[in-house]
Scaffold this active site. Structure first.
Site, PDB file in Angstrom:
ATOM      1  N   ASP A 119     -18.395  64.078  52.589  1.00 50.29           N
ATOM      2  CA  ASP A 119     -17.335  63.698  51.654  1.00 50.29           C
ATOM      3  C   ASP A 119     -16.711  64.980  51.107  1.00 50.29           C
ATOM      4  O   ASP A 119     -17.335  65.682  50.298  1.00 50.29           O
ATOM      5  CB  ASP A 119     -17.891  62.867  50.491  1.00 50.29           C
ATOM      6  CG  ASP A 119     -18.337  61.464  50.926  1.00 50.29           C
ATOM      7  OD1 ASP A 119     -18.667  61.304  52.110  1.00 50.29           O
ATOM      8  OD2 ASP A 119     -18.358  60.559  50.080  1.00 50.29           O
TER       9      ASP A 119
ATOM     10  N   LYS B  93     -11.024  58.433  50.592  1.00 52.30           N
ATOM     11  CA  LYS B  93     -11.849  57.990  49.461  1.00 52.30           C
ATOM     12  C   LYS B  93     -11.073  58.253  48.176  1.00 52.30           C
ATOM     13  O   LYS B  93     -10.394  59.276  48.055  1.00 52.30           O
ATOM     14  CB  LYS B  93     -13.159  58.778  49.503  1.00 52.30           C
ATOM     15  CG  LYS B  93     -14.098  58.566  48.342  1.00 52.30           C
ATOM     16  CD  LYS B  93     -15.435  59.293  48.601  1.00 52.30           C
ATOM     17  CE  LYS B  93     -16.282  59.376  47.345  1.00 52.30           C
ATOM     18  NZ  LYS B  93     -17.517  60.140  47.545  1.00 52.30           N
TER      19      LYS B  93
ATOM     20  N   LYS C 225     -12.718  54.173  51.050  1.00 53.16           N
ATOM     21  CA  LYS C 225     -13.882  54.110  50.166  1.00 53.16           C
ATOM     22  C   LYS C 225     -13.450  54.278  48.722  1.00 53.16           C
ATOM     23  O   LYS C 225     -13.157  55.394  48.290  1.00 53.16           O
ATOM     24  CB  LYS C 225     -14.890  55.207  50.548  1.00 53.16           C
ATOM     25  CG  LYS C 225     -16.078  55.295  49.605  1.00 53.16           C
ATOM     26  CD  LYS C 225     -17.075  56.355  50.055  1.00 53.16           C
ATOM     27  CE  LYS C 225     -18.147  56.596  48.983  1.00 53.16           C
ATOM     28  NZ  LYS C 225     -19.059  57.680  49.332  1.00 53.16           N
TER      29      LYS C 225
END
Lengths: 314, 305
Positions: free
Chosen positions: A151, A214, A250
């Site tokens: 991430d 995300k 996400k």
């Protein structure tokens, strides 16, 4: 859907990238809010709710990103990820455990043979304010230790300054350093100010090779909100129509209740489509959400309201 | 022009009302009391409440199991703050409730007389006793630890101290017959020791309890410490008895349901109060009303070396 077809050289220069991103149609902000609010009123009950809860559990990225994280805490989180409810083996495992890079090795060892992936934040999370070399070595270390998902945070400063090319190049470089690991690109929508910027950042990240986009780090408020997620889901839907590649989404931060989680699932189904109702394409970044999902699951199967005394403190 | 004027004048004369209309009485809507606010039932339902001789008094909210769930959430959220106050401060707040109740004595006498169908004289006695009961438990608040706790003599170099701590969230089924004094007598002991409460008011006589909520809401009692539901005891009690986030259950108003509820409470190891025979509310209350919803914590502390 954007009218501009992507030429192979949109990232040739900052000017071309800027022309492309600013050529994307603007987001109808009121419309996005209204649509998200309207979809949040859907009622999901009984067997549909049971299905949604199990799907949501399989989509959770169980996260611990505190300065005070210890190997012991990561190990207990790993046990919980593999068997969320020790009293009920029919509960599916979560998708991944998300930790800081230095704890990846601990998580990988604890999760061996469980099927639960290890995700690591990298690139000077959460601010992203480090030289590129440091960000890349951060990423390589996490991948070498066994993280299968990375991430990363984008450079919001560069993005807001209009230096899109720098953001693009960084994502490409980190993607390269990932060496096969899944790359989730954190846009930190709470710092992007407008929905137009969220749309631009989404397209920028997808063109640069993101496997997931995300919403947030969870360290900035507001974190994930339904309208922002809606804008991002539209982006992945349109990107798929344009290129044939499916990028995941996400939302992370501030999702605490089963009701919230189910609302996100409705949003996914209605905006991106049923193909995205899969842990490979949609994740929920959360820590306290899992206990609420387990309690609601117990309520559905026993008919009795559950209490937090019977679940772990994380 | 002139004709128009004439027509207008005539029309005005016809519209002139014969007399001032009688003033419309502004009636109170009896709602629930949850988290310090007065919501309607989430189900939107209500039911008529009548006096014992069949006179319609008002419509009360008919709470659903989801209202019970929300009330438990509110009580749980309020617990940490309430138990964190000093026992002395809790006593002050309970005394404040007594003061507020005393100030609205006449209103409560009317409500109790209407609800029970009794004469004003006995209603006055009941309201006075209810005020005194708040004062009684206000005094107990910072004294229960001295009575229920102890410094235990042990055969070793330790101080050994036992102190009572509240159980947590207590679901209370208020007595069915006595709508004010009975209600106060079951709620005050629960909150005096630091518990928070979800109370199901008397099914047939719920109105004084909701008016009492107005007193609680203006007595510095934090929202959520007492939550009051009105409706069918048989519908709400099973949800509360089985709820895993409820720590205690007072079955005073359970009637024939008591045995079944006690069984269902056993699955989550609740503290259960099932008074037998039915209590006399005018008598001096037993200390068990407080101690039943307390846990004893014992601390060993080394002396010397």
């Amino acid at each position: 859907m954007p009218s501009t077809t992507p030429a192979p050289d949109i990232a040739a220069s900052n000017t071309s990238l800027r022309a492309y991103l600013h050529g994307l149609p603007g987001v109808d902000e009121v419309g996005a809010r209204e649509r998200a609010a309207q979809l949040a009123t859907r009622s999901v009950k009984t067997t549909a709710k049971a299905q949604a809860i199990d799907l949501a559990i399989r989509m959770v990225d169980l996260t611990t990103l505190e300065g005070a994280d210890t190997p012991g805490k990561v190990r207990s989180l790993a046990v919980k990820a593999a068997h969320p409810d020790p009293a009920d083996r029919s509960v599916p495992p979560v998708a991944a455990v998300c930790v800081y890079p230095d704890l990846v090795a601990v998580a990988v060892e604890a999760l061996a043979d469980t099927g639960v992936a290890v995700a690591s934040v990298a690139t000077a999370f959460p601010s992203g304010r480090s030289p590129l070399a440091a960000k890349l070595s951060d990423t390589r270390r996490a991948v070498a230790d066994g993280a299968s998902e990375i991430d990363m945070v984008i450079d919001r400063g560069a993005f807001l300054a209009g230096d899109y090319r720098a953001v693009f190049d960084q994502i490409v470089a980190v993607k390269d350093a990932c060496a096969g690991a899944h790359l989730k690109v954190i846009l930190e929508t709470g710092e992007l100010v407008t929905y137009d910027n969220v749309r631009r950042a989404s397209w920028l990240a997808m063109h640069a090779g993101a496997d997931f986009i995300k919403t947030s780090t969870g360290k900035v408020s507001p974190a994930a909100t339904p309208p922002v997620t809606l804008v991002m889901l539209e982006a992945v839907r349109d990107f798929h129509a344009l290129t044939g590649r499916r990028v995941g989404v996400k939302p992370a931060g501030g999702i605490r209740t089963t009701k919230d989680a189910i609302r996100y699932l409705v949003l996914v189904n209605e905006v991106a489509g049923a193909a995205w109702l899969d842990p490979a394409l949609f994740r929920l970044g959360a820590s306290s959400l899992l206990n609420d999902l387990l309690m609601q699951r117990a309520k559905l199967s026993t008919g009795v309201y559950a209490g937090p005394d019977y679940y772990t403190l994380d | 022009m002139g004709k128009d004027d004439k027509t207008r004048g005539r029309a005005r004369a016809v519209r002139e009302p014969a007399a001032q209309p009688a003033r419309l009485v502004v009636r109170k809507t009896y709602k629930l009391y949850v988290k310090g606010a007065f919501p309607r039932s989430e189900s939107g339902r209500s039911y008529p409440v009548t006096s014992p001789d069949g006179r319609h008094l008002a419509n009360a909210a008919l709470a659903s199991r989801k209202d019970a769930r929300d009330a438990v959430v509110a009580a749980r959220a309020a617990f940490a703050g309430w138990v964190g106050r000093t026992a002395y401060n809790r006593g002050q707040i309970l005394y404040r409730v007594a003061e507020m109740l005393e100030g609205r004595r006449a209103q409560f006498v009317d409500e109790v007389a209407a609800a029970t169908g009794g004469d004003r004289r006995s209603a006055e006695t009941a309201v006075d006793a209810a005020v005194d009961r708040w004062v009684h438990y206000a005094g107990w608040s910072d004294k229960i630890a001295q009575v229920a706790g102890a410094a235990n003599p042990v055969s070793g170099p330790y101080f050994n101290l036992s102190t009572p701590e509240p159980s947590g969230v207590v679901a209370v089924l208020a007595p069915q017959d006595d709508p004010l004094l009975g209600f106060v007598s079951v709620v005050a002991p629960v909150i005096a020791t630091g518990n928070t409460a979800v109370v199901v008011a008397s099914e047939e006589r719920p109105l004084p309890a909701i008016t009492l909520a107005e007193v609680l809401a203006t007595s510095d009692l934090p929202g959520g410490v007492v939550n009051i539901l009105t409706g069918r005891t048989a519908e709400l009690a099973p949800t509360l008895a089985a709820h895993a986030d409820v720590n205690g259950l007072d079955l005073t108003g359970a009637g024939g349901l008591a045995a079944e509820l006690e069984q269902s409470a056993a699955a989550t190891l609740k503290r259960v109060m099932r008074p037998r025979p039915a209590p006399d509310w005018a008598a001096k209350p037993p200390i068990e009303r407080m101690t039943r919803f307390l846990e004893t914590k014992t601390v060993w502390h080394p002396i010397g070396v």
